[in-house]
Design a protein around this motif. Structure first.
Motif, PDB file in Angstrom:
ATOM      1  N   ALA A   1       0.844  -1.203   0.000  1.00 27.74           N
ATOM      2  CA  ALA A   1       0.000   0.000   0.000  1.00 27.74           C
ATOM      3  C   ALA A   1       0.878   1.252   0.000  1.00 27.74           C
ATOM      4  CB  ALA A   1      -0.931  -0.006   1.208  1.00 27.74           C
ATOM      5  N   ALA A   2       1.945   1.234   0.783  1.00 29.22           N
ATOM      6  CA  ALA A   2       2.868   2.372   0.834  1.00 29.22           C
ATOM      7  C   ALA A   2       3.572   2.568  -0.511  1.00 29.22           C
ATOM      8  CB  ALA A   2       3.886   2.173   1.952  1.00 29.22           C
ATOM      9  N   LYS A   3       3.940   1.483  -1.181  1.00 24.33           N
ATOM     10  CA  LYS A   3       4.578   1.584  -2.496  1.00 24.33           C
ATOM     11  C   LYS A   3       3.625   2.212  -3.514  1.00 24.33           C
ATOM     12  CE  LYS A   3       7.575  -2.440  -1.922  1.00 24.33           C
ATOM     13  NZ  LYS A   3       7.765  -3.849  -2.304  1.00 24.33           N
ATOM     14  N   LEU A   4       2.359   1.809  -3.452  1.00 27.66           N
ATOM     15  CA  LEU A   4       1.375   2.370  -4.372  1.00 27.66           C
ATOM     16  C   LEU A   4       1.151   3.853  -4.095  1.00 27.66           C
ATOM     17  CD1 LEU A   4      -1.178  -0.572  -4.536  1.00 27.66           C
ATOM     18  CD2 LEU A   4       0.364   0.193  -6.349  1.00 27.66           C
ATOM     19  N   ARG A   5       1.074   4.209  -2.813  1.00 27.74           N
ATOM     20  CA  ARG A   5       0.889   5.625  -2.450  1.00 27.74           C
ATOM     21  C   ARG A   5       2.071   6.456  -2.953  1.00 27.74           C
ATOM     22  NH1 ARG A   5      -1.975   9.829  -2.100  1.00 27.74           N
ATOM     23  NH2 ARG A   5      -1.549  11.228  -0.395  1.00 27.74           N
ATOM     24  N   LYS A   6       3.265   5.945  -2.754  1.00 30.25           N
ATOM     25  CA  LYS A   6       4.468   6.643  -3.209  1.00 30.25           C
ATOM     26  C   LYS A   6       4.471   6.787  -4.730  1.00 30.25           C
ATOM     27  CE  LYS A   6       9.490   6.472  -3.092  1.00 30.25           C
ATOM     28  NZ  LYS A   6      10.673   5.697  -2.761  1.00 30.25           N
ATOM     29  N   ALA A   7       3.999   5.762  -5.433  1.00 24.11           N
ATOM     30  CA  ALA A   7       3.958   5.788  -6.899  1.00 24.11           C
ATOM     31  C   ALA A   7       3.013   6.861  -7.426  1.00 24.11           C
ATOM     32  CB  ALA A   7       3.534   4.418  -7.429  1.00 24.11           C
ATOM     33  N   MET A   8       2.022   7.238  -6.623  1.00 21.38           N
ATOM     34  CA  MET A   8       1.030   8.222  -7.062  1.00 21.38           C
ATOM     35  C   MET A   8       1.231   9.601  -6.447  1.00 21.38           C
ATOM     36  SD  MET A   8      -2.451   5.980  -7.093  1.00 21.38           S
ATOM     37  CE  MET A   8      -2.225   5.123  -5.541  1.00 21.38           C
ATOM     38  N   LYS A   9       2.108   9.711  -5.488  1.00 22.89           N
ATOM     39  CA  LYS A   9       2.291  10.969  -4.765  1.00 22.89           C
ATOM     40  C   LYS A   9       3.248  11.883  -5.534  1.00 22.89           C
ATOM     41  CE  LYS A   9       2.865  12.508  -0.041  1.00 22.89           C
ATOM     42  NZ  LYS A   9       3.310  12.190   1.275  1.00 22.89           N
ATOM     43  N   GLY A  10       2.977  13.169  -5.474  1.00 29.74           N
ATOM     44  CA  GLY A  10       3.864  14.131  -6.122  1.00 29.74           C
ATOM     45  C   GLY A  10       3.569  14.274  -7.602  1.00 29.74           C
ATOM     46  N   PHE A  11       4.519  14.833  -8.322  1.00 28.10           N
ATOM     47  CA  PHE A  11       4.360  15.097  -9.741  1.00 28.10           C
ATOM     48  C   PHE A  11       4.555  13.809 -10.539  1.00 28.10           C
ATOM     49  CE2 PHE A  11       5.959  16.492 -13.899  1.00 28.10           C
ATOM     50  CZ  PHE A  11       4.881  17.276 -14.289  1.00 28.10           C
ATOM     51  N   GLY A  12       3.587  13.484 -11.369  1.00 28.64           N
ATOM     52  CA  GLY A  12       3.682  12.293 -12.201  1.00 28.64           C
ATOM     53  C   GLY A  12       3.310  11.029 -11.445  1.00 28.64           C
ATOM     54  N   THR A  13       3.267   9.961 -12.188  1.00 30.09           N
ATOM     55  CA  THR A  13       2.897   8.666 -11.630  1.00 30.09           C
ATOM     56  C   THR A  13       3.933   7.633 -12.049  1.00 30.09           C
ATOM     57  OG1 THR A  13       0.562   9.253 -11.817  1.00 30.09           O
ATOM     58  CG2 THR A  13       1.067   6.923 -11.528  1.00 30.09           C
ATOM     59  N   ASP A  14       4.382   6.837 -11.095  1.00 28.55           N
ATOM     60  CA  ASP A  14       5.337   5.770 -11.385  1.00 28.55           C
ATOM     61  C   ASP A  14       4.549   4.514 -11.775  1.00 28.55           C
ATOM     62  OD1 ASP A  14       7.330   3.879 -11.506  1.00 28.55           O
ATOM     63  OD2 ASP A  14       8.177   4.340  -9.531  1.00 28.55           O
ATOM     64  N   GLU A  15       4.236   4.413 -13.064  1.00 25.56           N
ATOM     65  CA  GLU A  15       3.431   3.291 -13.550  1.00 25.56           C
ATOM     66  C   GLU A  15       4.140   1.955 -13.372  1.00 25.56           C
ATOM     67  OE1 GLU A  15       2.300   4.329 -17.530  1.00 25.56           O
ATOM     68  OE2 GLU A  15       0.854   5.830 -16.835  1.00 25.56           O
ATOM     69  N   ASP A  16       5.456   1.961 -13.484  1.00 22.85           N
ATOM     70  CA  ASP A  16       6.209   0.712 -13.298  1.00 22.85           C
ATOM     71  C   ASP A  16       6.044   0.166 -11.886  1.00 22.85           C
ATOM     72  OD1 ASP A  16       7.131   0.663 -15.914  1.00 22.85           O
ATOM     73  OD2 ASP A  16       8.988   1.742 -15.425  1.00 22.85           O
ATOM     74  N   ALA A  17       6.000   1.055 -10.903  1.00 18.96           N
ATOM     75  CA  ALA A  17       5.813   0.625  -9.511  1.00 18.96           C
ATOM     76  C   ALA A  17       4.420   0.038  -9.311  1.00 18.96           C
ATOM     77  CB  ALA A  17       6.036   1.794  -8.558  1.00 18.96           C
ATOM     78  N   ILE A  18       3.426   0.636  -9.945  1.00 14.59           N
ATOM     79  CA  ILE A  18       2.053   0.120  -9.853  1.00 14.59           C
ATOM     80  C   ILE A  18       1.990  -1.276 -10.461  1.00 14.59           C
ATOM     81  CG2 ILE A  18      -0.316   0.439 -10.664  1.00 14.59           C
ATOM     82  CD1 ILE A  18       0.238   3.506 -10.494  1.00 14.59           C
ATOM     83  N   ILE A  19       2.600  -1.441 -11.624  1.00 12.62           N
ATOM     84  CA  ILE A  19       2.627  -2.747 -12.280  1.00 12.62           C
ATOM     85  C   ILE A  19       3.367  -3.757 -11.419  1.00 12.62           C
ATOM     86  CG2 ILE A  19       3.562  -4.030 -14.255  1.00 12.62           C
ATOM     87  CD1 ILE A  19       3.123  -1.400 -15.890  1.00 12.62           C
TER      88      ILE A  19
END
Length: 115
Positions: A22-40
């Motif tokens: 859950a923390a990894k997903l939150r970090k992937a969406m927080k701030g500017f842009g989205t870390d799609e690789d982390a979500i995947i």
């Protein structure tokens, strides 16, 4: 080919920790842009049951709905796939059936004309 009676190819993730995910997903969406690789990386490597736990722990840890947060961060086909991964099997099947019926009637087909 999968053995009879076995479903799916995703196995339980070793060392599964829904709070960390859950923390990894939150970090992937927080701030500017989205870390799609982390979500995947998180969602594609977890079973359905594990993804449901992640959704619960995300709500508990951040007081937010994971699906709503994802909808605000991603779009298009990627959004459809990610949201599909977060549905239970029954809800996913219902969603797909509903879409199939829409297409069927949208294109002028009906059960009476095909029988």
């Amino acid at each position: 080919m999968a053995a009879v009676g076995r479903r799916g190819t995703v196995t339980e993730f070793a060392g599964f920790n829904p709070q960390d995910d859950a923390a990894k997903l939150r970090k992937a969406m927080k701030g500017f842009g989205t870390d799609e690789d982390a979500i995947i990386d998180v969602l594609a490597k977890r079973t359905i049951a594990q993804r449901q736990r992640i959704k619960q722990d995300y709500k508990t840890a951040f007081g937010k709905d994971l699906i709503s947060d994802l909808k605000s961060e991603i779009s298009g086909k990627f959004e459809q796939v990610v949201l599909g991964l977060l549905k239970t099997p029954v809800l996913y099947d219902v969603h797909e059936l509903k879409n199939a019926i829409k297409v069927w009637y949208c294109c002028g087909y009906s059960l009476q004309t095909k029988m």
